[in-house]
Design a protein around this motif. Structure first.
Motif, PDB file in Angstrom:
ATOM      1  N   ILE A  79       0.871  -1.190   0.000  1.00  0.00           N
ATOM      2  CA  ILE A  79       0.000   0.000   0.000  1.00  0.00           C
ATOM      3  C   ILE A  79       0.905   1.237   0.000  1.00  0.00           C
ATOM      4  O   ILE A  79       1.477   1.580   1.041  1.00  0.00           O
ATOM      5  CB  ILE A  79      -0.958   0.044   1.215  1.00  0.00           C
ATOM      6  N   PRO A  80       1.076   1.887  -1.165  1.00  0.00           N
ATOM      7  CA  PRO A  80       1.860   3.123  -1.173  1.00  0.00           C
ATOM      8  C   PRO A  80       1.043   4.228  -0.505  1.00  0.00           C
ATOM      9  O   PRO A  80      -0.074   4.507  -0.910  1.00  0.00           O
ATOM     10  CB  PRO A  80       2.065   3.429  -2.662  1.00  0.00           C
ATOM     11  N   ALA A  81       1.609   4.811   0.544  1.00  0.00           N
ATOM     12  CA  ALA A  81       0.866   5.836   1.296  1.00  0.00           C
ATOM     13  C   ALA A  81       1.824   6.923   1.768  1.00  0.00           C
ATOM     14  O   ALA A  81       1.705   7.443   2.875  1.00  0.00           O
ATOM     15  CB  ALA A  81       0.164   5.181   2.497  1.00  0.00           C
ATOM     16  N   ALA A  82       2.800   7.251   0.916  1.00  0.00           N
ATOM     17  CA  ALA A  82       3.826   8.203   1.334  1.00  0.00           C
ATOM     18  C   ALA A  82       3.659   9.585   0.696  1.00  0.00           C
ATOM     19  O   ALA A  82       4.413  10.497   0.993  1.00  0.00           O
ATOM     20  CB  ALA A  82       5.209   7.640   0.983  1.00  0.00           C
ATOM     21  N   GLY A  83       2.639   9.717  -0.165  1.00  0.00           N
ATOM     22  CA  GLY A  83       2.475  10.976  -0.919  1.00  0.00           C
ATOM     23  C   GLY A  83       2.167  12.166  -0.008  1.00  0.00           C
ATOM     24  O   GLY A  83       1.761  12.014   1.145  1.00  0.00           O
ATOM     25  N   TRP A  84       2.339  13.371  -0.569  1.00  0.00           N
ATOM     26  CA  TRP A  84       2.146  14.602   0.208  1.00  0.00           C
ATOM     27  C   TRP A  84       0.679  14.900   0.503  1.00  0.00           C
ATOM     28  O   TRP A  84       0.366  15.599   1.455  1.00  0.00           O
ATOM     29  CB  TRP A  84       2.735  15.789  -0.563  1.00  0.00           C
ATOM     30  N   GLY A  85      -0.216  14.441  -0.351  1.00  0.00           N
ATOM     31  CA  GLY A  85      -1.636  14.716  -0.119  1.00  0.00           C
ATOM     32  C   GLY A  85      -1.987  16.178  -0.278  1.00  0.00           C
ATOM     33  O   GLY A  85      -2.810  16.724   0.478  1.00  0.00           O
ATOM     34  N   THR A  86      -1.399  16.836  -1.271  1.00  0.00           N
ATOM     35  CA  THR A  86      -1.619  18.286  -1.406  1.00  0.00           C
ATOM     36  C   THR A  86      -3.073  18.643  -1.724  1.00  0.00           C
ATOM     37  O   THR A  86      -3.539  19.713  -1.364  1.00  0.00           O
ATOM     38  CB  THR A  86      -0.703  18.891  -2.500  1.00  0.00           C
ATOM     39  N   GLN A 100       9.676  11.668  -1.763  1.00  0.00           N
ATOM     40  CA  GLN A 100       8.455  11.351  -2.517  1.00  0.00           C
ATOM     41  C   GLN A 100       8.732  11.498  -4.005  1.00  0.00           C
ATOM     42  O   GLN A 100       8.456  12.530  -4.620  1.00  0.00           O
ATOM     43  CB  GLN A 100       7.303  12.254  -2.039  1.00  0.00           C
ATOM     44  N   LEU A 101       9.282  10.433  -4.559  1.00  0.00           N
ATOM     45  CA  LEU A 101       9.715  10.477  -5.966  1.00  0.00           C
ATOM     46  C   LEU A 101       8.671   9.930  -6.921  1.00  0.00           C
ATOM     47  O   LEU A 101       8.945   9.733  -8.092  1.00  0.00           O
ATOM     48  CB  LEU A 101      11.037   9.711  -6.119  1.00  0.00           C
ATOM     49  N   GLY A 102       7.482   9.632  -6.405  1.00  0.00           N
ATOM     50  CA  GLY A 102       6.409   9.176  -7.294  1.00  0.00           C
ATOM     51  C   GLY A 102       5.969   7.748  -7.009  1.00  0.00           C
ATOM     52  O   GLY A 102       6.624   7.004  -6.272  1.00  0.00           O
ATOM     53  N   LEU A 103       4.838   7.379  -7.621  1.00  0.00           N
ATOM     54  CA  LEU A 103       4.233   6.060  -7.364  1.00  0.00           C
ATOM     55  C   LEU A 103       5.151   4.904  -7.788  1.00  0.00           C
ATOM     56  O   LEU A 103       5.284   3.909  -7.080  1.00  0.00           O
ATOM     57  CB  LEU A 103       2.882   5.973  -8.089  1.00  0.00           C
ATOM     58  N   LEU A 119      -3.626   1.405  -3.889  1.00  0.00           N
ATOM     59  CA  LEU A 119      -3.204   2.776  -3.580  1.00  0.00           C
ATOM     60  C   LEU A 119      -3.855   3.268  -2.299  1.00  0.00           C
ATOM     61  O   LEU A 119      -5.053   3.061  -2.077  1.00  0.00           O
ATOM     62  CB  LEU A 119      -3.535   3.730  -4.735  1.00  0.00           C
ATOM     63  N   GLY A 120      -3.031   3.941  -1.486  1.00  0.00           N
ATOM     64  CA  GLY A 120      -3.468   4.334  -0.146  1.00  0.00           C
ATOM     65  C   GLY A 120      -4.615   5.314  -0.095  1.00  0.00           C
ATOM     66  O   GLY A 120      -5.216   5.512   0.967  1.00  0.00           O
ATOM     67  N   ASP A 121      -4.940   5.957  -1.218  1.00  0.00           N
ATOM     68  CA  ASP A 121      -6.049   6.922  -1.166  1.00  0.00           C
ATOM     69  C   ASP A 121      -7.201   6.525  -2.089  1.00  0.00           C
ATOM     70  O   ASP A 121      -8.020   7.350  -2.459  1.00  0.00           O
ATOM     71  CB  ASP A 121      -5.551   8.343  -1.501  1.00  0.00           C
ATOM     72  N   GLU A 176      11.002  15.856 -10.865  1.00  0.00           N
ATOM     73  CA  GLU A 176       9.818  15.254 -11.489  1.00  0.00           C
ATOM     74  C   GLU A 176       9.567  13.866 -10.899  1.00  0.00           C
ATOM     75  O   GLU A 176      10.515  13.152 -10.572  1.00  0.00           O
ATOM     76  CB  GLU A 176      10.049  15.142 -12.999  1.00  0.00           C
ATOM     77  N   GLU A 177       8.275  13.495 -10.783  1.00  0.00           N
ATOM     78  CA  GLU A 177       7.941  12.201 -10.188  1.00  0.00           C
ATOM     79  C   GLU A 177       8.245  11.034 -11.136  1.00  0.00           C
ATOM     80  O   GLU A 177       8.190  11.195 -12.353  1.00  0.00           O
ATOM     81  CB  GLU A 177       6.451  12.169  -9.826  1.00  0.00           C
ATOM     82  N   ILE A 178       8.533   9.862 -10.564  1.00  0.00           N
ATOM     83  CA  ILE A 178       8.731   8.655 -11.369  1.00  0.00           C
ATOM     84  C   ILE A 178       7.374   7.967 -11.491  1.00  0.00           C
ATOM     85  O   ILE A 178       6.854   7.401 -10.535  1.00  0.00           O
ATOM     86  CB  ILE A 178       9.765   7.717 -10.709  1.00  0.00           C
TER      87      ILE A 178
END
Ligand code: UTP
Length: 320
Positions: free
Chosen positions: A12-19, A110-113, A133-135, A233-235
């Protein structure tokens, strides 16, 4: 031989910023946003366990340690509930202590999904694995990851979960390119590629990848090759699909379920209403409230985009 293995592991990727959910996500991870009285990530863990998953890797950032705490035992709280004979509540609290199946890893940047999945997959050996995906919350009769694991057993190839989205939303998602145009309305079809967030006129279909994946472990070496195109840039995950497809097939599976984007305010609001309606204790109150507001909205439907032709016909007839 590897394809004979059952899918028992999930990331479960859940590290994003959540902007999109600021300002709340300044201090509270969006994965802990409650759907009624449960953090949304708890519902995702339920989906994984109900799908037969035995080990879950949560990829979080160092700012999101509260997520980890949620799944750890809270002994003082348990003692307090026991001393007050609150057995039902104790049962709910204990159910969150699933540390036996949950491991946490940090994605330090946070380099991307694509990078988040790679961070989690490093803990696996040569075995297929699932991703939620965590969201992305999906309400369905059969858990979506279970639906996809069943499909995997037939095709033995990586699968992305998709649903059809409206034209105006194509530029928000990864959109798949079907290998064979004639098959794109099938529940499962092979893809020839995917494009991240295309404009509507460049989108190769209306099938958007929505938060559920099964991957053969072979994806990892393609994820490892990905580099950000520009500094900062995100990966993107889909950036490795073109190369990966030279070696293996990828299928798109149109899953059955209602999906809520909990990274957005709209998705969170809709999920709260739908889960509220299904909750026995509050269902009546929510339905009554909806009827009340629906009656007031109905008085001025001209502001909304409803197709009101049927009602207008009735009004015309009544006037006669
Ligand atoms: P999103 O793009 O929806 O999440 O990534 P985000 O970056 O948190 O959202 P906004 O755009 O800033 O509002 C999809 C999923 O991938 C995770 C996110 O936590 C989310 O569950 N993710 C994304 C990572 O784990 N690491 C990343 O570097 C990026």
């Amino acid at each position: 031989m590897k394809n004979e293995q059952k899918i028992k592991k999930l990331i479960i990727p859940a590290a994003g910023w959540g902007t999109r959910f600021l300002p709340m996500t300044k201090i509270i991870p969006k994965e802990l946003v409650p759907i009624l009285n449960r953090p949304s990530i708890d519902l995702l863990v339920d989906e994984a366990i109900a799908s037969g998953i035995e080990e879950i890797i949560l990829v979080i950032s160092t700012r999101k340690q509260e997520i980890m705490k949620y799944f750890e035992p809270n002994i003082p709280l348990e003692k307090e509930l026991k001393s007050k004979n609150k057995w039902e509540l104790l049962k709910h609290v204990k159910k969150t202590n699933r540390e036996a199946v949950i491991r946490v890893v940090y994605q330090y940047e946070q380099l991307g999904l694509g990078h988040a999945i790679l961070t989690g997959a490093r803990f696996f050996k040569d075995e297929p694995f699932a991703v939620i995906l965590g969201d992305d919350l999906i309400k369905s009769d059969v858990p979506v990851i279970k639906q996809m694991i069943d499909e995997y057993q037939k095709v033995k190839s990586s699968i992305v979960g998709v649903q059809t989205v409206p034209y105006e939303k194509l530029n928000k998602y990864g959109i798949v390119k079907p290998k064979n145009e004639k098959e794109k309305e099938n529940t499962i079809f092979e893809i020839a590629g995917a494009i991240e967030k295309p404009s509507a006129n460049k989108a190769p279909s209306r099938k958007a990848i929505l938060g559920r994946y099964i991957f053969n472990y072979s994806i990892v070496k393609y994820l490892e090759k990905l580099e950000p195109k520009e500094e900062g840039e995100e990966i993107n995950l889909v950036d490795c699909f073109a190369d990966y497809l030279k070696e293996e097939k990828i299928y798109a599976y149109e899953f059955d379920g209602t999906r809520y984007d909990l990274g957005s305010i709209e998705g969170f609001a809709l999920a709260t209403i739908d889960y509220g309606i299904e909750n026995k204790e509050i269902s009546n109150a929510i339905k009554q409230h909806i009827l009340k507001i629906a009656a007031s909205i109905y008085q001025d439907t001209s502001e909304l985009n409803f197709d009101n032709s049927e009602n207008n016909d009735k009004k015309r007839k009544n006037k006669k």
